[in-house]
Motif scaffolding. Structure first.
Motif, PDB file in Angstrom:
ATOM      1  N   LEU A 176       7.744  -0.531  -0.753  1.00 10.93           N
ATOM      2  CA  LEU A 176       6.599  -0.266  -1.212  1.00 10.93           C
ATOM      3  C   LEU A 176       6.505   0.184  -2.467  1.00 10.93           C
ATOM      4  O   LEU A 176       5.565  -0.150  -3.482  1.00 10.93           O
ATOM      5  CB  LEU A 176       6.013   0.983  -0.313  1.00 10.93           C
ATOM      6  CG  LEU A 176       4.852   1.587  -0.408  1.00 10.93           C
ATOM      7  CD1 LEU A 176       3.425   0.152  -0.047  1.00 10.93           C
ATOM      8  CD2 LEU A 176       4.572   2.651   0.515  1.00 10.93           C
ATOM      9  N   GLY A 177       7.386   1.279  -3.111  1.00 12.42           N
ATOM     10  CA  GLY A 177       7.816   1.623  -4.506  1.00 12.42           C
ATOM     11  C   GLY A 177       7.679   0.398  -5.440  1.00 12.42           C
ATOM     12  O   GLY A 177       7.350   0.739  -6.683  1.00 12.42           O
ATOM     13  N   HIS A 178       8.138  -0.830  -5.105  1.00  6.61           N
ATOM     14  CA  HIS A 178       7.971  -1.704  -5.950  1.00  6.61           C
ATOM     15  C   HIS A 178       6.769  -2.160  -6.567  1.00  6.61           C
ATOM     16  O   HIS A 178       6.585  -2.933  -7.514  1.00  6.61           O
ATOM     17  CB  HIS A 178       9.020  -3.041  -5.472  1.00  6.61           C
ATOM     18  CG  HIS A 178      10.488  -2.451  -5.166  1.00  6.61           C
ATOM     19  ND1 HIS A 178      11.303  -3.537  -4.834  1.00  6.61           N
ATOM     20  CD2 HIS A 178      11.206  -1.376  -5.450  1.00  6.61           C
ATOM     21  CE1 HIS A 178      12.524  -2.909  -4.790  1.00  6.61           C
ATOM     22  NE2 HIS A 178      12.490  -1.602  -5.081  1.00  6.61           N
ATOM     23  N   LEU A 179       5.707  -2.164  -5.537  1.00  4.61           N
ATOM     24  CA  LEU A 179       4.334  -2.272  -5.719  1.00  4.61           C
ATOM     25  C   LEU A 179       3.930  -1.514  -6.845  1.00  4.61           C
ATOM     26  O   LEU A 179       3.159  -1.578  -8.061  1.00  4.61           O
ATOM     27  CB  LEU A 179       3.594  -2.183  -4.554  1.00  4.61           C
ATOM     28  CG  LEU A 179       3.762  -3.369  -3.522  1.00  4.61           C
ATOM     29  CD1 LEU A 179       2.850  -3.117  -2.444  1.00  4.61           C
ATOM     30  CD2 LEU A 179       3.823  -4.780  -4.048  1.00  4.61           C
ATOM     31  N   ASP A 210       9.272  -5.341   9.696  1.00  7.34           N
ATOM     32  CA  ASP A 210       8.401  -4.786  10.942  1.00  7.34           C
ATOM     33  C   ASP A 210       6.831  -5.178  10.378  1.00  7.34           C
ATOM     34  O   ASP A 210       6.713  -4.925   9.128  1.00  7.34           O
ATOM     35  CB  ASP A 210       8.558  -3.320  10.744  1.00  7.34           C
ATOM     36  CG  ASP A 210       7.761  -2.592  12.155  1.00  7.34           C
ATOM     37  OD1 ASP A 210       6.485  -3.071  12.451  1.00  7.34           O
ATOM     38  OD2 ASP A 210       8.184  -2.018  12.726  1.00  7.34           O
ATOM     39  N   LEU A 211       6.165  -5.928  11.270  1.00  3.60           N
ATOM     40  CA  LEU A 211       4.842  -6.195  10.922  1.00  3.60           C
ATOM     41  C   LEU A 211       3.980  -5.189  10.062  1.00  3.60           C
ATOM     42  O   LEU A 211       3.002  -5.391   9.567  1.00  3.60           O
ATOM     43  CB  LEU A 211       4.076  -7.170  12.232  1.00  3.60           C
ATOM     44  CG  LEU A 211       4.807  -8.355  11.893  1.00  3.60           C
ATOM     45  CD1 LEU A 211       4.192  -9.219  13.420  1.00  3.60           C
ATOM     46  CD2 LEU A 211       4.494  -9.509  10.831  1.00  3.60           C
ATOM     47  N   ASP A 212       4.112  -3.765  10.842  1.00  2.97           N
ATOM     48  CA  ASP A 212       3.270  -2.950  10.322  1.00  2.97           C
ATOM     49  C   ASP A 212       3.532  -2.597   8.610  1.00  2.97           C
ATOM     50  O   ASP A 212       2.811  -2.272   7.906  1.00  2.97           O
ATOM     51  CB  ASP A 212       3.714  -1.719  10.757  1.00  2.97           C
ATOM     52  CG  ASP A 212       3.083  -1.530  12.380  1.00  2.97           C
ATOM     53  OD1 ASP A 212       2.098  -2.072  12.485  1.00  2.97           O
ATOM     54  OD2 ASP A 212       3.505  -0.878  13.281  1.00  2.97           O
ATOM     55  N   ASN A 213       4.929  -2.887   8.378  1.00  3.13           N
ATOM     56  CA  ASN A 213       5.389  -2.806   6.798  1.00  3.13           C
ATOM     57  C   ASN A 213       4.428  -3.840   6.018  1.00  3.13           C
ATOM     58  O   ASN A 213       4.032  -3.676   4.931  1.00  3.13           O
ATOM     59  CB  ASN A 213       6.638  -2.935   6.579  1.00  3.13           C
ATOM     60  CG  ASN A 213       7.329  -1.637   7.278  1.00  3.13           C
ATOM     61  OD1 ASN A 213       6.915  -0.648   7.130  1.00  3.13           O
ATOM     62  ND2 ASN A 213       8.778  -1.994   7.601  1.00  3.13           N
ATOM     63  N   LEU A 214       4.453  -4.993   6.662  1.00  5.02           N
ATOM     64  CA  LEU A 214       3.664  -6.044   6.070  1.00  5.02           C
ATOM     65  C   LEU A 214       2.066  -5.687   5.779  1.00  5.02           C
ATOM     66  O   LEU A 214       1.570  -5.655   4.782  1.00  5.02           O
ATOM     67  CB  LEU A 214       3.656  -7.265   6.670  1.00  5.02           C
ATOM     68  CG  LEU A 214       3.296  -8.656   6.025  1.00  5.02           C
ATOM     69  CD1 LEU A 214       3.865  -9.891   6.744  1.00  5.02           C
ATOM     70  CD2 LEU A 214       1.847  -8.750   5.856  1.00  5.02           C
ATOM     71  N   MET A 215       1.573  -5.347   6.968  1.00  7.72           N
ATOM     72  CA  MET A 215       0.298  -4.763   6.705  1.00  7.72           C
ATOM     73  C   MET A 215      -0.030  -3.725   5.662  1.00  7.72           C
ATOM     74  O   MET A 215      -0.950  -3.730   4.990  1.00  7.72           O
ATOM     75  CB  MET A 215      -0.364  -4.319   8.141  1.00  7.72           C
ATOM     76  CG  MET A 215      -0.069  -5.345   9.298  1.00  7.72           C
ATOM     77  SD  MET A 215      -1.144  -6.879   9.118  1.00  7.72           S
ATOM     78  CE  MET A 215      -2.802  -6.136   9.364  1.00  7.72           C
ATOM     79  N   HIS A 216       0.786  -2.675   5.821  1.00  7.75           N
ATOM     80  CA  HIS A 216       0.703  -1.587   4.716  1.00  7.75           C
ATOM     81  C   HIS A 216       1.069  -2.170   3.371  1.00  7.75           C
ATOM     82  O   HIS A 216       0.103  -1.593   2.555  1.00  7.75           O
ATOM     83  CB  HIS A 216       1.804  -0.532   5.186  1.00  7.75           C
ATOM     84  CG  HIS A 216       1.419   0.885   4.461  1.00  7.75           C
ATOM     85  ND1 HIS A 216       0.219   1.352   4.507  1.00  7.75           N
ATOM     86  CD2 HIS A 216       2.117   1.503   3.639  1.00  7.75           C
ATOM     87  CE1 HIS A 216       0.091   2.508   3.776  1.00  7.75           C
ATOM     88  NE2 HIS A 216       1.453   2.505   3.158  1.00  7.75           N
TER      89      HIS A 216
END
Ligand code: KMH
Ligand code: ZN
Length: 305
Positions: A176-179, A210-216
């Protein structure tokens, strides 16, 4: 309702992490890499992400002469976008990592957008008969390896390739931090949109598969980049096809290839990257979506052509 955009398939046929002992189908020599890339393009990949290897040992190699043995051949045989890795392989310096892209001046290069641990550990039982002495040692190095991509490294790479050659980037975001790093870089004015975000799942040291990570990550990328971005997903190993399928469903693009997974299904080795391209292409088309041509990819990603 707006028509959903076509799906850009990137294929990464060899990479710099898997070793020859892990699969006899991993392309090693320039001829094998050219052949694997041409087959992947014919199967529907519009971008080919490339690393080179020492033809004798299969070790990742930054030598531009090796890249120049396959890049013109792929370009001549296909219309695919050439995407040269700047990630390189373990232990390469910043300068080594950029040498091939600086020589080739490609339309696209990878850009890793944050430093991280990068864990791929040898499975001694499974690969006890290593073909080359460097293989277990190389993977063991990942225990004490920092995949270095500081802000200074990123700035250097953007100045050399982006501003120097008009190369645009596949921004590899492993967490996430890379975004947020990428949003900051945009704020600095070092790059302009449309940006191409490659979200990477399932590397130890990065965000988990984890697909939740993709969604987030998708939600946050939408907030940070609005309309001025394209996004794509790659996932390591067995997560490759489920995660790329999910990306297609959400309006994203996909990356497959033997750099990211050596498998085509549970317990079954892929015989080629083209086989993985065909698999995700079939899924995409069965979902009622279409696959982007290289011309569409060039136009949407603002490539120099
Ligand atoms: N090996 C992938 C997880 C690069 O070449 O710059 C990411 C990658 C890095 O493709
Ligand atoms: Zn790569």
């Amino acid at each position: 309702m707006a028509k959903q955009k076509s799906v850009i398939i990137t294929c990464a046929p060899t990479g710099g992490i898997h070793t020859p002992t892990m699969s006899e189908h991993l392309p090693i020599t320039p001829s094998e890499i050219a052949q694997a890339s041409i087959e992947a393009a014919e199967a529907g990949a519009s971008i080919i992400h490339l690393h080179a290897r020492d033809p004798e040992t299969g070790k990742p190699d930054p030598d531009p002469d090796l890249f120049m043995e396959f890049l013109p051949r792929i370009k001549q045989a296909t219309d695919a976008v050439m995407n040269v890795s700047t990630g390189g392989g373990l232990g390469m310096t910043r300068e080594e990592r950029l040498r091939a892209a600086t020589r080739a001046s490609p339309e696209m290069a990878s850009m890793n957008i944050g430093s991280m641990n990068f864990g791929i550990f040898p499975m001694k039982d499974k690969y006890s008969n290593w073909k080359h002495a460097w293989e277990p040692e190389f993977l063991d190095m990942t225990r004490d390896f920092i995949f270095r991509n500081t802000f200074a490294d990123i700035e250097y790479c953007i100045k050399e390739l982006g501003q120097g050659h008009g190369t645009r980037f596949e921004f590899e975001c492993y967490d996430l931090g890379h975004l947020y790093n990428l949003a900051w870089i945009l704020d600095q004015g070092w790059i302009e949109g449309p940006i191409f975000v490659q979200m990477v799942f399932g590397i130890l040291g990065g965000v988990g598969a984890d697909l939740d990570n993709l969604m987030h990550m998708h939600t946050i990328a939408n907030k940070l980049f609005g309309d001025d971005y394209e996004w794509s997903v790659l996932a390591a190993g067995r997560h490759q096809i489920p995660f790329t399928t999910q990306s297609g469903l959400l309006g994203g693009n996909v990356r497959v290839g033997m750099e990211d997974s050596l498998y085509i299904g549970p317990g079954e080795k892929a015989i080629s990257s083209a086989q993985q391209v065909t698999k995700i292409r079939t899924i995409i088309e069965n979902l009622g979506l279409t696959v982007a041509t290289p011309a569409e990819a060039r136009q949407r990603l603002g490539l120099k052509g």
